[in-house]
Write a protein that holds these residues in place. Structure first.
Motif, short mmCIF file in Angstrom:
data_model
loop_
_atom_site.label_atom_id
_atom_site.label_comp_id
_atom_site.label_asym_id
_atom_site.label_seq_id
_atom_site.Cartn_x
_atom_site.Cartn_y
_atom_site.Cartn_z
N LEU A 245 -109.62 -17.66 -10.27
CA LEU A 245 -109.62 -17.13 -8.91
C LEU A 245 -108.92 -15.77 -8.86
O LEU A 245 -108.08 -15.47 -9.71
N THR A 246 -109.26 -14.98 -7.85
CA THR A 246 -108.57 -13.71 -7.62
C THR A 246 -107.53 -13.90 -6.52
O THR A 246 -107.60 -14.84 -5.72
N LEU A 247 -106.58 -12.98 -6.46
CA LEU A 247 -105.58 -13.04 -5.39
C LEU A 247 -106.22 -12.86 -4.02
O LEU A 247 -105.77 -13.46 -3.04
N ASP A 248 -107.27 -12.06 -3.93
CA ASP A 248 -107.96 -11.92 -2.66
C ASP A 248 -108.66 -13.21 -2.25
O ASP A 248 -108.68 -13.58 -1.08
N ALA A 249 -109.23 -13.92 -3.20
CA ALA A 249 -109.96 -15.15 -2.88
C ALA A 249 -109.03 -16.22 -2.32
O ALA A 249 -109.46 -17.06 -1.51
N ILE A 250 -107.76 -16.22 -2.72
CA ILE A 250 -106.84 -17.27 -2.27
C ILE A 250 -105.95 -16.81 -1.12
O ILE A 250 -105.05 -17.53 -0.70
N ALA A 251 -106.24 -15.62 -0.56
CA ALA A 251 -105.36 -15.05 0.46
C ALA A 251 -105.19 -15.96 1.67
O ALA A 251 -104.13 -16.00 2.29
N GLY A 252 -106.20 -16.74 2.03
CA GLY A 252 -106.11 -17.58 3.21
C GLY A 252 -105.14 -18.74 3.10
O GLY A 252 -104.75 -19.33 4.11
N ILE A 253 -104.75 -19.09 1.88
CA ILE A 253 -103.79 -20.20 1.69
C ILE A 253 -102.57 -19.75 0.89
O ILE A 253 -101.77 -20.57 0.46
N ASP A 254 -102.43 -18.44 0.72
CA ASP A 254 -101.48 -17.91 -0.26
C ASP A 254 -100.07 -17.77 0.29
O ASP A 254 -99.11 -18.10 -0.39
N GLN A 255 -99.92 -17.23 1.51
CA GLN A 255 -98.60 -16.99 2.08
C GLN A 255 -98.59 -17.47 3.52
O GLN A 255 -99.17 -16.84 4.39
N LEU A 256 -97.90 -18.57 3.76
CA LEU A 256 -97.96 -19.23 5.05
C LEU A 256 -96.83 -18.77 5.96
O LEU A 256 -95.95 -19.55 6.36
N HIS A 257 -96.82 -17.48 6.29
CA HIS A 257 -95.81 -16.93 7.17
C HIS A 257 -96.40 -15.78 7.95
O HIS A 257 -97.42 -15.20 7.57
N LEU A 258 -95.77 -15.43 9.05
CA LEU A 258 -96.21 -14.31 9.87
C LEU A 258 -96.24 -13.03 9.05
O LEU A 258 -95.31 -12.72 8.32
N GLY A 259 -97.33 -12.28 9.20
CA GLY A 259 -97.44 -10.99 8.51
C GLY A 259 -98.11 -11.07 7.17
O GLY A 259 -98.49 -10.04 6.62
N GLY A 260 -98.25 -12.30 6.60
CA GLY A 260 -98.93 -12.45 5.33
C GLY A 260 -98.40 -11.52 4.25
O GLY A 260 -97.20 -11.24 4.15
N ARG A 261 -99.33 -11.02 3.43
CA ARG A 261 -98.94 -10.19 2.29
C ARG A 261 -98.27 -8.89 2.72
O ARG A 261 -97.41 -8.36 2.03
#
Length: 302
Positions: free
Chosen positions: A41-57
Motif C-alpha cells: 500500500l501507499t501512504l496516500d492509499a491509507i490516508a483515510g485510516i492513518d491519523q485519527l486526529h483533527l488536521g490529519g497529516r
C-alpha cells in the motif's frame, strides 16, 4: 487488561466487540474491495485510516516543523493509534519512531500498515499503558502525542513516565484537545469517547501547570482552535455529501475529517462504525461552542 484499558478498547474497537470482524481483517477486506493489495500500500492509499486526529497529516507536519525534528531522532509516539504519525515522521523527517497504544487492534493495524508501506524498518509498535511503559529510562529524544492525553485518567503518572523516558534536553511535542471556557457538558459521542467515562479533558491552565510541575519548560504554546474548526467544517460538509458525488479517482483525504472522500478506500467509519458521522458533528459543535479547544505546543525537559 485494566478497567481503563477495557473501556478504551470498547470505544476504539467497538465493532469487533459487538461481534464483527477484527479490525485488521475488516480493513484488509476493504482494501481488497477497493482493488488494492493490502500487503503493498501507499501512504496516500491509507490516508483515510492513518491519523485519527483533527488536521490529519497537515497537523502532524506542522507540529514536526515546530518541534524542529531532524533525522536520527528517537521519537516515542504516545497514543499512536493506527501509526500514521509514526510513519509520517519516519518517512518525511527521517526519525526512528516507536508508537505505543493501549488498544491491541490499533497496534496490530499499525504493524501491518508499516509493513505494507515499506516503513517497518523505521517504525516499531508496542501495546502498553502510557502510564507504565516497559522502556529504559532516557531512551528517547522526543515524546510525541496527538489527541491522546485526554484519554488518560492518571495524567500525573503519564507525565512522570515522559520525564523518565526522555534523554536530557529532550522535547515534548503535543497537539491536544483541552476543555474550553464553556462549562456545558460535551455533546457525545466524540471521536475519543462515547461517554464521559473515557474523556479526561483538562483546561489549558491545568495542563500547563501539570507540565511545569513535571519538569517541562514551555518553548511554544499556541491555541489552534480556529484552524481546527475550519478544517472540521470543511470535512464535515464532505462527509454529509451524497456518496455518489465522490468519484472513485478522487485523492484520499486526511483521517478524521473527510471520512472516505475517495469512497472506494477505507475510512474512519470502518473503525468507529456509523457513529463516526455523529462524532464528527458533535466535535464541530463542541469546538464552535468553546466546550473544547485545541493546543499545539513544544516543551523541553528542564
Amino acid at each position: 487488561m485494566t478497567d481503563h484499558a477495557r473501556r478504551l478498547d470498547a470505544h476504539y474497537d467497538a465493532l469487533a466487540r459487538e461481534g464483527g470482524e477484527p479490525l485488521p481483517a475488516r480493513l484488509r477486506a476493504a482494501f481488497r474491495a477497493a482493488g488494492q493489495d493490502p500487503d503493498h500500500l501507499t501512504l496516500d492509499a491509507i490516508a483515510g485510516i492513518d491519523q485519527l486526529h483533527l488536521g490529519g497529516r497537515g497537523a502532524s507536519r506542522a507540529l514536526a516543523r515546530r518541534g524542529e525534528l531532524v533525522p536520527g531522532r528517537r521519537v516515542l509516539d504516545v497514543g499512536c493509534g493506527t501509526g500514521g504519525a509514526s510513519r509520517l515522521l519516519a518517512d518525511e523527517f527521517g526519525v526512528e519512531a516507536l508508537g505505543v497504544d493501549i488498544t491491541p487492534a490499533f497496534v496490530a493495524v499499525a504493524e501491518w500498515l508499516s509493513r505494507a508501506t515499506g516503513l517497518d524498518d523505521r517504525t516499531r509498535f508496542l501495546c502498553a499503558d502510557a502510564a507504565r511503559l516497559p522502556l529504559p529510562s532516557a531512551s528517547v529524544d522526543v515524546i510525541w502525542c496527538q489527541h491522546a492525553l485526554m484519554n488518560m485518567p492518571d495524567r500525573g503518572a503519564v507525565l512522570a513516565e515522559w520525564r523518565r523516558l526522555l534523554a536530557p534536553g529532550g522535547r515534548l511535542l503535543l497537539h491536544e484537545v483541552v476543555a474550553g471556557d464553556n462549562p456545558a457538558p460535551l455533546a457525545l459521542p466524540v471521536p475519543w469517547a462515547r461517554s464521559a467515562v473515557t474523556s479526561h479533558l483538562s483546561s489549558r491552565a491545568a495542563l500547563e501547570g501539570a507540565l511545569a510541575e513535571a519538569g517541562f519548560r514551555s518553548l511554544h504554546l499556541e491555541d489552534v482552535t480556529e484552524a481546527a474548526l475550519a478544517w472540521r467544517r470543511k470535512h464535515g460538509r464532505r462527509e454529509a455529501a451524497p456518496r455518489e458525488a465522490a468519484p472513485r479517482e478522487a485523492p484520499p483525504e486526511e483521517a478524521i475529517g473527510a471520512a472516505e472522500a475517495n469512497r472506494a478506500l477505507p475510512g474512519p467509519t470502518l473503525i468507529f462504525g456509523e457513529d463516526f458521522v455523529t462524532m464528527g458533528r458533535n466535535l464541530l459543535a463542541n469546538l464552535a461552542d468553546d466546550r473544547v479547544r485545541i493546543l499545539e505546543g513544544v516543551w523541553r525537559l528542564a
